[in-house]
Write a protein that holds these residues in place. Structure first.
Motif, PDB file in Angstrom:
ATOM      1  N   LEU A  54       0.784  -1.201  -0.039  1.00  0.00           N
ATOM      2  CA  LEU A  54      -0.080   0.104   0.095  1.00  0.00           C
ATOM      3  C   LEU A  54       1.075   1.288  -0.079  1.00  0.00           C
ATOM      4  O   LEU A  54       0.478   2.305  -0.672  1.00  0.00           O
ATOM      5  CB  LEU A  54      -1.071   0.105   1.117  1.00  0.00           C
ATOM      6  CG  LEU A  54      -1.768  -1.043   1.443  1.00  0.00           C
ATOM      7  CD1 LEU A  54      -2.783  -0.958   2.451  1.00  0.00           C
ATOM      8  CD2 LEU A  54      -2.832  -1.036   0.063  1.00  0.00           C
ATOM      9  N   GLY A  55       2.114   1.114   0.534  1.00  0.00           N
ATOM     10  CA  GLY A  55       2.920   2.347   0.662  1.00  0.00           C
ATOM     11  C   GLY A  55       2.151   3.344   1.364  1.00  0.00           C
ATOM     12  O   GLY A  55       1.407   3.373   2.282  1.00  0.00           O
ATOM     13  N   ALA A  56       2.217   4.838   0.780  1.00  0.00           N
ATOM     14  CA  ALA A  56       1.484   6.021   1.180  1.00  0.00           C
ATOM     15  C   ALA A  56       0.268   5.805   1.080  1.00  0.00           C
ATOM     16  O   ALA A  56      -0.525   6.723   1.721  1.00  0.00           O
ATOM     17  CB  ALA A  56       1.957   7.151   0.343  1.00  0.00           C
ATOM     18  N   GLY A  57      -0.371   4.980   0.367  1.00  0.00           N
ATOM     19  CA  GLY A  57      -1.738   4.591   0.199  1.00  0.00           C
ATOM     20  C   GLY A  57      -2.384   3.787   1.376  1.00  0.00           C
ATOM     21  O   GLY A  57      -3.608   3.684   1.399  1.00  0.00           O
ATOM     22  N   ASP A  58      -1.660   3.426   2.444  1.00  0.00           N
ATOM     23  CA  ASP A  58      -2.190   2.786   3.655  1.00  0.00           C
ATOM     24  C   ASP A  58      -3.007   3.994   4.261  1.00  0.00           C
ATOM     25  O   ASP A  58      -2.095   4.945   4.868  1.00  0.00           O
ATOM     26  CB  ASP A  58      -1.069   2.272   4.478  1.00  0.00           C
ATOM     27  CG  ASP A  58      -1.355   1.555   5.724  1.00  0.00           C
ATOM     28  OD1 ASP A  58      -2.638   1.494   5.863  1.00  0.00           O
ATOM     29  OD2 ASP A  58      -0.666   1.433   6.549  1.00  0.00           O
ATOM     30  N   PRO A  59      -4.148   3.766   4.636  1.00  0.00           N
ATOM     31  CA  PRO A  59      -4.762   4.789   5.504  1.00  0.00           C
ATOM     32  C   PRO A  59      -4.429   4.914   6.830  1.00  0.00           C
ATOM     33  O   PRO A  59      -4.360   6.087   7.565  1.00  0.00           O
ATOM     34  CB  PRO A  59      -6.394   4.400   5.297  1.00  0.00           C
ATOM     35  CG  PRO A  59      -6.349   2.911   5.188  1.00  0.00           C
ATOM     36  CD  PRO A  59      -4.928   2.714   4.103  1.00  0.00           C
ATOM     37  N   THR A  62       0.940   2.719   8.605  1.00  0.00           N
ATOM     38  CA  THR A  62       1.655   1.575   8.945  1.00  0.00           C
ATOM     39  C   THR A  62       2.641   1.151   8.077  1.00  0.00           C
ATOM     40  O   THR A  62       3.785   1.030   8.281  1.00  0.00           O
ATOM     41  CB  THR A  62       0.983   0.529   9.811  1.00  0.00           C
ATOM     42  OG1 THR A  62      -0.112   0.759  10.627  1.00  0.00           O
ATOM     43  CG2 THR A  62       1.867  -0.792  10.159  1.00  0.00           C
ATOM     44  N   ALA A  63       2.164   1.165   6.773  1.00  0.00           N
ATOM     45  CA  ALA A  63       2.964   0.739   5.538  1.00  0.00           C
ATOM     46  C   ALA A  63       4.225   1.473   5.589  1.00  0.00           C
ATOM     47  O   ALA A  63       5.331   1.172   5.305  1.00  0.00           O
ATOM     48  CB  ALA A  63       2.275   0.521   4.365  1.00  0.00           C
ATOM     49  N   GLU A  64       4.079   2.871   5.602  1.00  0.00           N
ATOM     50  CA  GLU A  64       5.059   3.882   5.534  1.00  0.00           C
ATOM     51  C   GLU A  64       5.920   3.694   6.630  1.00  0.00           C
ATOM     52  O   GLU A  64       7.244   3.895   6.464  1.00  0.00           O
ATOM     53  CB  GLU A  64       4.623   5.049   5.439  1.00  0.00           C
ATOM     54  CG  GLU A  64       5.733   6.494   5.151  1.00  0.00           C
ATOM     55  CD  GLU A  64       4.963   7.663   4.655  1.00  0.00           C
ATOM     56  OE1 GLU A  64       5.906   8.718   4.516  1.00  0.00           O
ATOM     57  OE2 GLU A  64       3.970   7.711   4.918  1.00  0.00           O
ATOM     58  N   LEU A  65       5.637   3.666   7.918  1.00  0.00           N
ATOM     59  CA  LEU A  65       6.225   3.463   9.076  1.00  0.00           C
ATOM     60  C   LEU A  65       7.091   2.047   8.991  1.00  0.00           C
ATOM     61  O   LEU A  65       8.381   2.197   9.093  1.00  0.00           O
ATOM     62  CB  LEU A  65       5.628   3.338  10.111  1.00  0.00           C
ATOM     63  CG  LEU A  65       6.097   3.284  11.647  1.00  0.00           C
ATOM     64  CD1 LEU A  65       5.120   3.670  12.679  1.00  0.00           C
ATOM     65  CD2 LEU A  65       6.453   1.644  11.892  1.00  0.00           C
ATOM     66  N   VAL A 151      -7.381 -15.393   7.872  1.00  0.00           N
ATOM     67  CA  VAL A 151      -7.290 -14.203   7.887  1.00  0.00           C
ATOM     68  C   VAL A 151      -6.474 -13.289   6.952  1.00  0.00           C
ATOM     69  O   VAL A 151      -7.024 -12.190   6.487  1.00  0.00           O
ATOM     70  CB  VAL A 151      -6.545 -13.720   9.517  1.00  0.00           C
ATOM     71  CG1 VAL A 151      -6.092 -12.286   9.527  1.00  0.00           C
ATOM     72  CG2 VAL A 151      -7.352 -14.052  10.662  1.00  0.00           C
ATOM     73  N   LEU A 152      -5.312 -13.862   6.598  1.00  0.00           N
ATOM     74  CA  LEU A 152      -4.627 -13.370   5.552  1.00  0.00           C
ATOM     75  C   LEU A 152      -5.196 -13.123   4.380  1.00  0.00           C
ATOM     76  O   LEU A 152      -5.020 -12.472   3.313  1.00  0.00           O
ATOM     77  CB  LEU A 152      -3.083 -13.922   5.363  1.00  0.00           C
ATOM     78  CG  LEU A 152      -2.259 -13.803   6.684  1.00  0.00           C
ATOM     79  CD1 LEU A 152      -0.993 -14.615   6.551  1.00  0.00           C
ATOM     80  CD2 LEU A 152      -2.013 -12.182   6.605  1.00  0.00           C
ATOM     81  N   GLY A 153      -6.328 -14.215   3.993  1.00  0.00           N
ATOM     82  CA  GLY A 153      -7.070 -14.102   2.767  1.00  0.00           C
ATOM     83  C   GLY A 153      -8.006 -13.227   2.802  1.00  0.00           C
ATOM     84  O   GLY A 153      -8.999 -12.799   1.588  1.00  0.00           O
ATOM     85  N   MET A 154      -8.476 -12.510   3.959  1.00  0.00           N
ATOM     86  CA  MET A 154      -9.210 -11.405   3.739  1.00  0.00           C
ATOM     87  C   MET A 154      -8.971 -10.044   3.264  1.00  0.00           C
ATOM     88  O   MET A 154      -7.671  -9.765   3.218  1.00  0.00           O
ATOM     89  CB  MET A 154      -9.687 -11.047   5.599  1.00  0.00           C
ATOM     90  CG  MET A 154     -10.368 -12.257   6.151  1.00  0.00           C
ATOM     91  SD  MET A 154     -10.493 -12.064   7.871  1.00  0.00           S
ATOM     92  CE  MET A 154     -11.130 -10.478   8.103  1.00  0.00           C
ATOM     93  N   PRO A 155      -9.666  -9.540   2.640  1.00  0.00           N
ATOM     94  CA  PRO A 155      -9.326  -8.054   2.078  1.00  0.00           C
ATOM     95  C   PRO A 155      -8.772  -7.032   3.313  1.00  0.00           C
ATOM     96  O   PRO A 155      -8.911  -7.362   4.488  1.00  0.00           O
ATOM     97  CB  PRO A 155     -10.518  -7.300   1.658  1.00  0.00           C
ATOM     98  CG  PRO A 155     -11.535  -8.292   1.601  1.00  0.00           C
ATOM     99  CD  PRO A 155     -11.112  -9.426   2.609  1.00  0.00           C
ATOM    100  N   ILE A 156      -7.839  -6.356   3.015  1.00  0.00           N
ATOM    101  CA  ILE A 156      -6.942  -5.492   3.801  1.00  0.00           C
ATOM    102  C   ILE A 156      -7.962  -4.938   4.674  1.00  0.00           C
ATOM    103  O   ILE A 156      -7.628  -4.666   5.918  1.00  0.00           O
ATOM    104  CB  ILE A 156      -5.749  -4.643   3.186  1.00  0.00           C
ATOM    105  CG1 ILE A 156      -4.888  -5.616   2.558  1.00  0.00           C
ATOM    106  CG2 ILE A 156      -5.514  -3.748   4.032  1.00  0.00           C
ATOM    107  CD1 ILE A 156      -3.574  -4.893   2.039  1.00  0.00           C
ATOM    108  N   ALA A 157      -8.860  -4.007   4.183  1.00  0.00           N
ATOM    109  CA  ALA A 157      -9.793  -3.441   4.900  1.00  0.00           C
ATOM    110  C   ALA A 157     -10.595  -4.177   6.000  1.00  0.00           C
ATOM    111  O   ALA A 157     -10.690  -3.340   7.158  1.00  0.00           O
ATOM    112  CB  ALA A 157     -10.894  -2.768   4.086  1.00  0.00           C
TER     113      ALA A 157
END
Length: 253
Positions: A54-59, A62-65, A151-157
């Motif tokens: 997601l990079g900067a697209g992570d709402p 956490t991804a950027e951190l 759980v990992l198969g669920m959408p990220i949201a």
């Protein structure tokens, strides 16, 4: 040679000063260390390594951190420090992709390693809290590979929502528990030491930094408990050239 051990940083976007403090510690304190062991709950929550996409697209941010932290760890690893990551009760979904990005190796919980001139049992510590029956039931579920795959198969949201729910439920449940229930069970500590044939145990999880003498079948064993990091203070265990492990706090700025 120096070995460093830390635990329970609970890195998250909501505490940027803590992340900055850790990165400063990593740049100033860790270089030259033979090894760095991170014994779980490195992140406050981890919903899967694909979060990095997601990079900067992570709402949540956490991804950027995580990318910043992984890059800093990778720099340390490339300079010669071996880095080991152990799962905690908050970041049990950390996977090989993040470990590779960080130049680290995932370490099973528990693990016996040689530090200095002695075998040492390393654990996150949550498996020792057997009096907390509700948490132990959740731990069995969360460490089940089938549950993790689901759980990992669920959408990220949906995973983000699940992580928020689990944190809220944990906070509410802990507020109603007696303090001793959330600490380690003494008999479980003795059994762990005995089962692994060691006299030294290092763990985190309880946020109760201390050094405890343990009666182990007539000999004195020792249990070292790492503290949790705060925006103004960190905790580490230092082992130098075969000396006794040294637990110490230090300021973060």
């Amino acid at each position: 040679m120096t070995t460093l051990l830390i635990s329970d940083l609970h890195l998250q976007p909501a505490t940027p000063e803590l992340t900055d403090g850790f990165l400063s510690w990593l740049a100033d304190r860790a270089p030259g260390a033979e090894a760095l062991y991170i014994l779980g709950d490195f992140f406050e929550a981890w919903i899967g390594d694909d979060l990095l996409d997601l990079g900067a697209g992570d709402p949540t941010g956490t991804a950027e951190l995580a990318s910043r932290v992984a890059a800093a760890l990778k720099t340390l690893a490339e300079a010669g420090t071996a880095i080991y990551l152990m799962h905690g009760n908050r970041d049990f979904l950390l996977g090989e992709r993040f470990a590779t990005a960080a130049g680290a190796r995932l370490l099973p919980d528990p693990s016996v390693v040689t530090l200095g001139d002695r075998p040492v049992l390393l654990m996150h510590g949550d498996s020792l809290c057997t009096r907390d029956e509700a948490y132990m039931a959740f731990r069995r579920q969360a460490r089940d590979p089938r549950w993790q795959t689901q759980v990992l198969g669920m959408p990220i949201a949906e995973r983000l929502q699940l992580a928020r729910q689990l944190r809220d439920q944990s906070g509410e449940a802990n507020s109603n528990k007696a303090e001793d229930i959330m600490d380690v069970t003494p008999d479980e500590v003795v059994e762990a030491l005995r089962a692994h044939g060691v006299e030294t145990l290092i763990h985190g999880h309880t946020h109760r930094p201390a050094v405890h003498d343990v009666d182990l079948d007539g000999t004195t064993a020792r249990r070292y408990v790492l503290g949790d990091w705060q925006p103004d203070k960190g905790w580490e265990i230092v082992i130098e050239d075969g000396a006794e492990p040294r637990l110490q706090a230090f300021p973060l700025s």
